[in-house]
Design an enzyme around this catalytic site. Structure first.
Site, PDB file in Angstrom:
ATOM      1  CB  SER A   1      48.762  13.010  70.524  1.00  0.00           C
ATOM      2  OG  SER A   1      48.067  13.955  71.308  1.00  0.00           O
ATOM      3  N   GLY A   2      45.538  12.089  70.820  1.00  0.00           N
ATOM      4  CA  GLY A   2      44.176  12.627  70.750  1.00  0.00           C
ATOM      5  C   GLY A   2      44.171  14.131  70.918  1.00  0.00           C
ATOM      6  CG  LEU A   3      46.418  17.788  73.479  1.00  0.00           C
ATOM      7  CD1 LEU A   3      45.219  18.556  73.997  1.00  0.00           C
ATOM      8  CD2 LEU A   3      47.588  17.914  74.464  1.00  0.00           C
TER       9      LEU A   3
ATOM     10  CG  ASP B   1      42.179  15.615  74.209  1.00  0.00           C
ATOM     11  OD1 ASP B   1      41.638  14.719  73.522  1.00  0.00           O
ATOM     12  OD2 ASP B   1      43.077  15.394  75.039  1.00  0.00           O
TER      13      ASP B   1
ATOM     14  CG  ASP C   1      44.967   9.400  72.956  1.00  0.00           C
ATOM     15  OD1 ASP C   1      44.164   8.676  73.574  1.00  0.00           O
ATOM     16  OD2 ASP C   1      45.235  10.576  73.267  1.00  0.00           O
TER      17      ASP C   1
ATOM     18  CG  ASP D   1      40.234  10.145  73.214  1.00  0.00           C
ATOM     19  OD1 ASP D   1      41.388  10.417  73.578  1.00  0.00           O
ATOM     20  OD2 ASP D   1      39.643  10.783  72.326  1.00  0.00           O
TER      21      ASP D   1
ATOM     22  CD  GLU E   1      41.906   8.847  78.201  1.00  0.00           C
ATOM     23  OE1 GLU E   1      42.838   8.912  77.373  1.00  0.00           O
ATOM     24  OE2 GLU E   1      41.406   9.858  78.723  1.00  0.00           O
TER      25      GLU E   1
ATOM     26  CE  LYS F   1      40.424  12.892  76.754  1.00  0.00           C
ATOM     27  NZ  LYS F   1      41.624  12.325  76.156  1.00  0.00           N
TER      28      LYS F   1
ATOM     29  CG  ASN G   1      44.406  16.586  78.140  1.00  0.00           C
ATOM     30  OD1 ASN G   1      45.160  16.850  79.077  1.00  0.00           O
ATOM     31  ND2 ASN G   1      44.840  16.036  77.019  1.00  0.00           N
ATOM     32  CB  SER G   2      45.118  13.159  81.850  1.00  0.00           C
ATOM     33  OG  SER G   2      44.599  12.047  81.185  1.00  0.00           O
TER      34      SER G   2
ATOM     35  NE  ARG H   1      45.788   8.257  79.377  1.00  0.00           N
ATOM     36  CZ  ARG H   1      45.841   9.325  78.582  1.00  0.00           C
ATOM     37  NH1 ARG H   1      46.204   9.187  77.308  1.00  0.00           N
ATOM     38  NH2 ARG H   1      45.519  10.515  79.048  1.00  0.00           N
TER      39      ARG H   1
ATOM     40  CG  HIS I   1      48.935   9.729  81.908  1.00  0.00           C
ATOM     41  ND1 HIS I   1      50.175  10.286  81.711  1.00  0.00           N
ATOM     42  CD2 HIS I   1      48.078  10.503  81.180  1.00  0.00           C
ATOM     43  CE1 HIS I   1      50.079  11.324  80.912  1.00  0.00           C
ATOM     44  NE2 HIS I   1      48.808  11.480  80.570  1.00  0.00           N
TER      45      HIS I   1
END
Ligand code: SPV
Ligand code: MG
Length: 553
Positions: free
Chosen positions: A57-59, A69, A96, A98, A125, A131, A133-134, A169, A200
């Protein structure tokens, strides 16, 4: 097998690569799960739990590095983390990626490097670099579809393993564009060569995700991240034909909660007792780090004589004829040039690579208080001999083991000679025994007669063996004097342990000396190798002499 290969191998077939494993998870009709990890340790835990794959995970990787992130960790720093995770595990990693860490060109280089390091796939993504975070903010801008498709194509053209996977993504739902835009993008990314799409959502229910899967109708594998809609039963994803579900950040969040708890309790208590029963043991940490494999490798690759030899030092007796010097200490603690003799002896042992030193104490045992030694006690020291003291350390007579009297000093290289010998039982014998002098009244010496006298010839390396060891060997039959230093191989340690047990059984143990022990071993047909040394050793009788002569302070 390399870490890159799967553990499960069919007979006669090459192991399934990590690339192929991830591709199988994506394409099989079963719902598979990827569990988040963010470093080598968490990756190992994911693998040992039984998960078939890892979500890097990038986060989580960012948070574990202490940054946001927001592409604050550079892509090569992420690559370093991934390398540790990959080296630590045999299951595939989907990273991930990104937004692909830049444009199509950065994507090309990233994919090339990921393939080199055995990372099985990348998820990118359709947002803008750097980026966000979503789950932060609303209506984040999306990437241009054609630009993003170019990035996918560039990635596919750069992979050096045919099974490397690119997951595209789609952020359209999160950015508020709705299902049609999500499907339009999915179609384009699929056509550009994506091996799977990740749809997502940040809604608290899975409705829009399930709507997407219905419309998408399995045109390519679908991946989901149910972080926000965690209440949805997993069966709903199976029913919808989802290929892979990602549990995206739960090891990181679990670790944060656990670390906060432990830190605050130790801070509050100023003591460790409260948390100790609830945290992983240090042994567990060693297990996870794979220390047993290193121990086995050391056996294979390190020279045997450097392999964790240990030492047992016999220091239970007071020492005869040293009355005033030993009122409050055993003879091994007599000062030799400002330092107890036993400390010098321990340093000599340490210098030869022997760290584990067990000292058998008896007389004035509290005076033997050196750091970094283990002690065992022969509380019957006043009425027993050296063999009984040795038997008190039975637990430590194992593996390569040096046995030394506690009141001797010798040149360190004598230990090297003993440790290099191949025989199971080896003793150091002074060939220049006739040159030794003492003023002591009852000077007791351990004379030996051997298979051959010392020759002094450089070319003569024929091994010499012990025939007899006693205090009363005829001068004519004496070839030397045992200096009180022996070395046992792992087998030699077994032999000595067995003999001590036999002596216990026939009631000879309590009175026996080490001489008696060696004599029994010779009588039973064991070969005791003799290494002749040229003087340059002393025991406490000499020290007493020298002290008397004023040579020591
Ligand atoms: C991550 O784990 O970094 C992800 C998933 O990208 S999410 O945070 O849910 O967007
Ligand atoms: Mg991410």
């Amino acid at each position: 097998m390399t870490a890159n290969a799967a553990a499960h191998t069919e007979p006669g077939h090459a192991p399934e690569t990590k690339f192929a494993q991830l591709r199988r998870l994506l394409t099989s009709p079963e719902l598979a799960f990827l569990m988040e990890a963010h470093d080598g340790l968490s990756a190992k835990i994911v693998a040992e739990t039984g998960f078939q794959g890892i979500w890097a995970s990038g986060l989580s990787m960012s948070a574990a590095l202490g940054v946001r992130d927001s592409n604050e960790a550079s892509w090569t720093q992420v690559l370093e983390v991934l390398e540790f995770m990959s080296d630590a595990t045999r299951i595939p990693i989907l990273v991930d990626g990104d937004t692909g860490w830049g444009n199509f060109n950065n994507m090309r280089r990233a994919v090339h490097k990921l393939c080199q390091r055995g990372i099985a796939g990348i998820c990118i993504e359709d947002k803008l670099f750097p980026k966000t975070n979503s789950f932060l903010g609303e209506a984040q801008p999306l990437a241009d579809i054609d630009e993003f498709c170019g990035k996918i194509k560039a990635g596919k053209d750069s992979q050096t393993d045919p099974d490397f996977s690119i997951v595209a993504r789609i952020e359209a739902l999160i950015s508020g564009w709705g299902l049609d835009e999500a499907l339009r993008r999915a179609e384009a990314y699929h056509a550009a060569g994506a091996d799977a799409v990740l749809i997502h959502s940040k809604k608290a229910d899975a409705d829009e995700v399930l709507e997407f899967t219905r419309e998408w109708a399995g045109r390519c594998p679908v991946v989901i991240v149910p972080t926000k809609y965690y209440k949805t039963p997993t069966q709903a994803y199976r029913d919808a034909g989802v290929s892979v579900a990602i549990w995206a950040n739960h090891n990181l969040r679990g670790a944060i909660a656990a670390m906060r708890d432990v830190s605050s309790r130790i801070y509050r208590d100023q003591n460790l007792a409260g948390v100790e029963p609830e945290i992983a043991t240090v042994a567990d940490v060693f297990d996870l780090a794979g220390n047993s494999e290193l121990a086995a490798a050391e056996k294979r690759y390190l020279p045997a004589n450097k392999l964790s030899a240990r030492a047992v030092v016999l220091a239970a007796s007071r020492g005869a004829g040293l009355a005033e010097m030993t009122t409050d200490r055993p003879k091994c603690m007599i000062d030799v040039r400002g330092e107890p003799l036993l400390r010098r002896l321990t340093r000599t042992l340490n210098g030869a690579g022997i760290r584990d030193v067990t000292v058998v104490r008896g007389y004035a045992k509290q005076a033997i208080n050196l750091p970094s030694i283990r002690t065992v006690d022969n509380d019957l020291f006043a009425t027993t001999g050296e063999a009984a003291s040795l038997a008190c350390a039975t637990e430590d007579i194992r593996g390569d083991c040096v046995i030394a009297y506690g009141d001797i000093l010798f040149r360190q290289y004598y230990l090297d000679l003993l440790l290099a010998a191949e025989e199971d039982l080896v003793i150091a014998v002074d060939a220049l025994w006739q040159a030794r002098r003492s003023e002591a009244d009852n000077w007791v010496r351990d004379f030996v007669s051997c298979s051959r006298p010392f020759s002094g010839d450089y070319l003569d390396d024929e091994p010499v063996h012990l025939l007899r060891m006693a205090n009363d060997v005829d001068t004519a039959a004496t070839d030397g004097e045992w200096i009180g230093l022996a070395r046992l191989s792992a087998r030699g340690s077994e032999i000595v342990r067995e003999e001590l047990t036999a002596m216990q059984a026939d009631a000879s143990l309590l009175r026996a000396s080490t001489l008696d022990l060696f004599s029994r071993l010779v009588d039973k047909g064991h070969t005791v190798r003799v290494i002749y040394v040229p003087g340059q050793w002393m025991d406490i009788d000499d020290a007493a002499d020298l002290l008397a002569a004023g040579k020591f302070v």
